[in-house]
Scaffold this motif. Structure first.
Motif, PDB file in Angstrom:
ATOM      1  N   LEU A  21       0.860  -1.180   0.000  1.00  0.00           N
ATOM      2  CA  LEU A  21       0.000   0.000   0.000  1.00  0.00           C
ATOM      3  C   LEU A  21       0.899   1.233   0.000  1.00  0.00           C
ATOM      4  CD1 LEU A  21      -2.834   1.294   0.285  1.00  0.00           C
ATOM      5  CD2 LEU A  21      -2.526   1.142   2.772  1.00  0.00           C
ATOM      6  N   ILE A  22       0.689   2.103  -0.987  1.00  0.00           N
ATOM      7  CA  ILE A  22       1.464   3.339  -1.079  1.00  0.00           C
ATOM      8  C   ILE A  22       0.541   4.512  -0.809  1.00  0.00           C
ATOM      9  CG2 ILE A  22       2.879   4.806  -2.557  1.00  0.00           C
ATOM     10  CD1 ILE A  22       3.796   2.350  -4.042  1.00  0.00           C
ATOM     11  N   LEU A  23       0.909   5.337   0.160  1.00  0.00           N
ATOM     12  CA  LEU A  23       0.082   6.447   0.602  1.00  0.00           C
ATOM     13  C   LEU A  23       0.817   7.757   0.364  1.00  0.00           C
ATOM     14  CD1 LEU A  23      -0.754   4.858   4.075  1.00  0.00           C
ATOM     15  CD2 LEU A  23      -2.220   4.795   2.053  1.00  0.00           C
ATOM     16  N   ASP A  24       0.261   8.602  -0.488  1.00  0.00           N
ATOM     17  CA  ASP A  24       0.869   9.892  -0.780  1.00  0.00           C
ATOM     18  C   ASP A  24       0.097  10.972  -0.028  1.00  0.00           C
ATOM     19  OD1 ASP A  24       2.372  11.911  -1.838  1.00  0.00           O
ATOM     20  OD2 ASP A  24       1.680  11.679  -3.899  1.00  0.00           O
ATOM     21  N   THR A  45       2.819  -4.445   3.473  1.00  0.00           N
ATOM     22  CA  THR A  45       3.896  -3.469   3.383  1.00  0.00           C
ATOM     23  C   THR A  45       3.278  -2.110   3.071  1.00  0.00           C
ATOM     24  OG1 THR A  45       5.385  -5.161   2.497  1.00  0.00           O
ATOM     25  CG2 THR A  45       6.045  -2.860   2.208  1.00  0.00           C
ATOM     26  N   ILE A  46       3.657  -1.100   3.845  1.00  0.00           N
ATOM     27  CA  ILE A  46       3.097   0.237   3.648  1.00  0.00           C
ATOM     28  C   ILE A  46       4.236   1.235   3.449  1.00  0.00           C
ATOM     29  CG2 ILE A  46       1.666   2.072   4.604  1.00  0.00           C
ATOM     30  CD1 ILE A  46       0.162  -0.011   6.214  1.00  0.00           C
ATOM     31  N   ILE A  47       4.116   2.021   2.377  1.00  0.00           N
ATOM     32  CA  ILE A  47       5.071   3.081   2.088  1.00  0.00           C
ATOM     33  C   ILE A  47       4.319   4.400   2.172  1.00  0.00           C
ATOM     34  CG2 ILE A  47       6.667   4.050   0.383  1.00  0.00           C
ATOM     35  CD1 ILE A  47       6.954   1.190  -0.746  1.00  0.00           C
ATOM     36  N   LEU A  48       4.830   5.304   2.969  1.00  0.00           N
ATOM     37  CA  LEU A  48       4.115   6.532   3.301  1.00  0.00           C
ATOM     38  C   LEU A  48       4.943   7.764   2.962  1.00  0.00           C
ATOM     39  CD1 LEU A  48       1.886   8.094   5.105  1.00  0.00           C
ATOM     40  CD2 LEU A  48       3.502   7.759   6.973  1.00  0.00           C
ATOM     41  N   THR A  49       4.354   8.709   2.231  1.00  0.00           N
ATOM     42  CA  THR A  49       4.930  10.045   2.146  1.00  0.00           C
ATOM     43  C   THR A  49       4.026  10.979   2.927  1.00  0.00           C
ATOM     44  OG1 THR A  49       3.807  11.041   0.239  1.00  0.00           O
ATOM     45  CG2 THR A  49       5.580   9.483  -0.232  1.00  0.00           C
ATOM     46  N   THR A  50       4.610  11.906   3.653  1.00  0.00           N
ATOM     47  CA  THR A  50       3.804  12.780   4.488  1.00  0.00           C
ATOM     48  C   THR A  50       4.557  14.066   4.803  1.00  0.00           C
ATOM     49  OG1 THR A  50       2.650  12.986   6.614  1.00  0.00           O
ATOM     50  CG2 THR A  50       4.619  11.620   6.588  1.00  0.00           C
ATOM     51  N   HIS A  51       3.808  15.146   5.012  1.00  0.00           N
ATOM     52  CA  HIS A  51       4.381  16.383   5.527  1.00  0.00           C
ATOM     53  C   HIS A  51       4.197  16.455   7.040  1.00  0.00           C
ATOM     54  CE1 HIS A  51       4.502  17.915   1.326  1.00  0.00           C
ATOM     55  NE2 HIS A  51       5.491  18.624   1.807  1.00  0.00           N
ATOM     56  N   TYR A  52       3.364  15.562   7.593  1.00  0.00           N
ATOM     57  CA  TYR A  52       3.203  15.489   9.038  1.00  0.00           C
ATOM     58  C   TYR A  52       4.304  14.579   9.577  1.00  0.00           C
ATOM     59  CZ  TYR A  52      -1.464  17.423   8.210  1.00  0.00           C
ATOM     60  OH  TYR A  52      -2.513  18.212   7.834  1.00  0.00           O
ATOM     61  N   LEU A  53       5.402  15.183  10.009  1.00  0.00           N
ATOM     62  CA  LEU A  53       6.534  14.366  10.415  1.00  0.00           C
ATOM     63  C   LEU A  53       6.224  13.557  11.674  1.00  0.00           C
ATOM     64  CD1 LEU A  53       9.478  16.792   9.618  1.00  0.00           C
ATOM     65  CD2 LEU A  53       8.419  15.068   8.189  1.00  0.00           C
ATOM     66  N   GLU A  54       5.294  14.047  12.489  1.00  0.00           N
ATOM     67  CA  GLU A  54       4.868  13.270  13.654  1.00  0.00           C
ATOM     68  C   GLU A  54       4.228  11.957  13.203  1.00  0.00           C
ATOM     69  OE1 GLU A  54       0.776  14.973  15.092  1.00  0.00           O
ATOM     70  OE2 GLU A  54       1.795  16.474  13.882  1.00  0.00           O
ATOM     71  N   GLU A  55       3.577  11.990  12.031  1.00  0.00           N
ATOM     72  CA  GLU A  55       2.935  10.800  11.479  1.00  0.00           C
ATOM     73  C   GLU A  55       3.982   9.743  11.163  1.00  0.00           C
ATOM     74  OE1 GLU A  55      -0.802  10.289   8.601  1.00  0.00           O
ATOM     75  OE2 GLU A  55       0.803  11.427   7.678  1.00  0.00           O
TER      76      GLU A  55
END
Length: 304
Positions: free
Chosen positions: A158-161, A188-198
């Motif tokens: 799962l890719i989350l943008d 398997t999860i790949i995450l991009t985020t601007h919430y660095l706490e996330e």
């Protein structure tokens, strides 16, 4: 066991000669919860587009679960679920039909798709709105619909943008809990985020992109040890004494129940034990800064 994702010397140059990716090497193990971070323009979305076959690479190799993307494209597509940053569904279509139609693209029959849609929509608390047009949903509900759609064909990756963009805190937390469940089940999860706490809360490993290159790849735990100084707000069970004790870390009284401490090379447990020894029992700890954000800014500034 092959990696979930293996990228070798990946480059992407657009028609205007802008180089978005420059010789990227990256691997993600199966079952990992992996963070891919970077400033705007760092190359994250380009990389995701290439992995998901939405963009053509200029050069390099991409392998997904041991499958070569170039020669086994259809098999690769079946293994990946993508939740993009932008809403890209038909706003006039009922939300249940959005999931059923998405399943159809993967050869899933309508009966099976309908059963899966029911499970996902109930889990996302959207079942009561299944017959409503997607345009009627709030921003947070649309995010949950996007996640359900990404999962309808039961992908292994799962890719989350930017999955939490524009979502309130309560929905974000419930989404985090669901993603942790999926990862615990082996996805398997790949995450991009601007919430660095996330990223700090969810991910075990991390890569940081800057100007089309990977400038850091590490476990989250190891990376955060590079930030030795922490500023914390501690709340006491009882009223604090008028005069605070002198300890081997800086301490400042904020009010009758709260103190601020600056820990430089001192662990939180050691600080709490020291305070307890002075009769100050702490019931709540919170950080005044995001450690990952501090490190991220440090790394990207060094790369300039």
């Amino acid at each position: 066991m092959p990696n979930a994702l293996l990228i070798s010397n990946l480059t992407k140059t657009y028609a205007n000669n802008m180089q978005a990716l420059s010789g990227v090497d990256l691997s993600v193990e199966q079952g990992d919860f992996f963070a891919l971070l970077g400033n705007n323009g760092a190359g994250k979305t380009t990389m995701i587009g290439i992995i998901c076959s939405l963009l053509n690479k200029t050069s390099g190799q991409v392998s997904v679960l041991g499958l070569d993307q170039q020669t086994q494209l259809n098999k690769v597509k079946r293994t990946i679920g993508l939740m993009p940053q932008e809403f890209n569904f038909n706003p006039f279509e009922p939300i249940e039909e959005i999931l059923i139609n998405q399943a159809g693209y993967y050869g899933i029959d309508r009966k099976t798709a309908k059963a899966r849609a029911e499970i996902l929509l109930k889990r996302m608390e959207l079942w009561d709105k299944r017959l409503d047009a997607a345009k009627s949903l709030s921003g947070g509900m649309k995010r949950r619909l996007m996640l359900a759609r990404a999962l309808i064909h039961q992908p292994k990756i799962l890719i989350l943008d930017e999955p939490s963009a524009g979502v309130d805190v309560e929905i974000r937390r419930s989404m985090w809990a669901f993603l942790k469940e999926l990862n615990a089940q082996g996805m398997t999860i790949i995450l991009t985020t601007h919430y660095l706490e996330e990223a700090e809360s969810l991910c075990r490993n991390i890569a940081i992109l800057d100007k089309g290159q990977v400038i850091e790849k590490s476990s989250m735990k190891k990376l955060l040890t590079k930030v030795s100084t922490q500023t914390l707000i501690l709340e006491s069970v009882n009223i604090l004494p008028i005069n605070l004790p002198e300890l081997d870390f800086a301490i400042e009284k904020l009010d009758d129940y709260s103190i601020q401490v600056v820990l430089d090379g001192v662990s939180i447990s050691r600080a709490l034990n020291a305070l307890s020894g002075e009769g100050i029992e702490i019931e709540h700890v919170r950080s005044t800064q995001n450690r990952l954000e501090t490190l991220f800014l440090s790394l990207t500034s060094k790369a300039d």
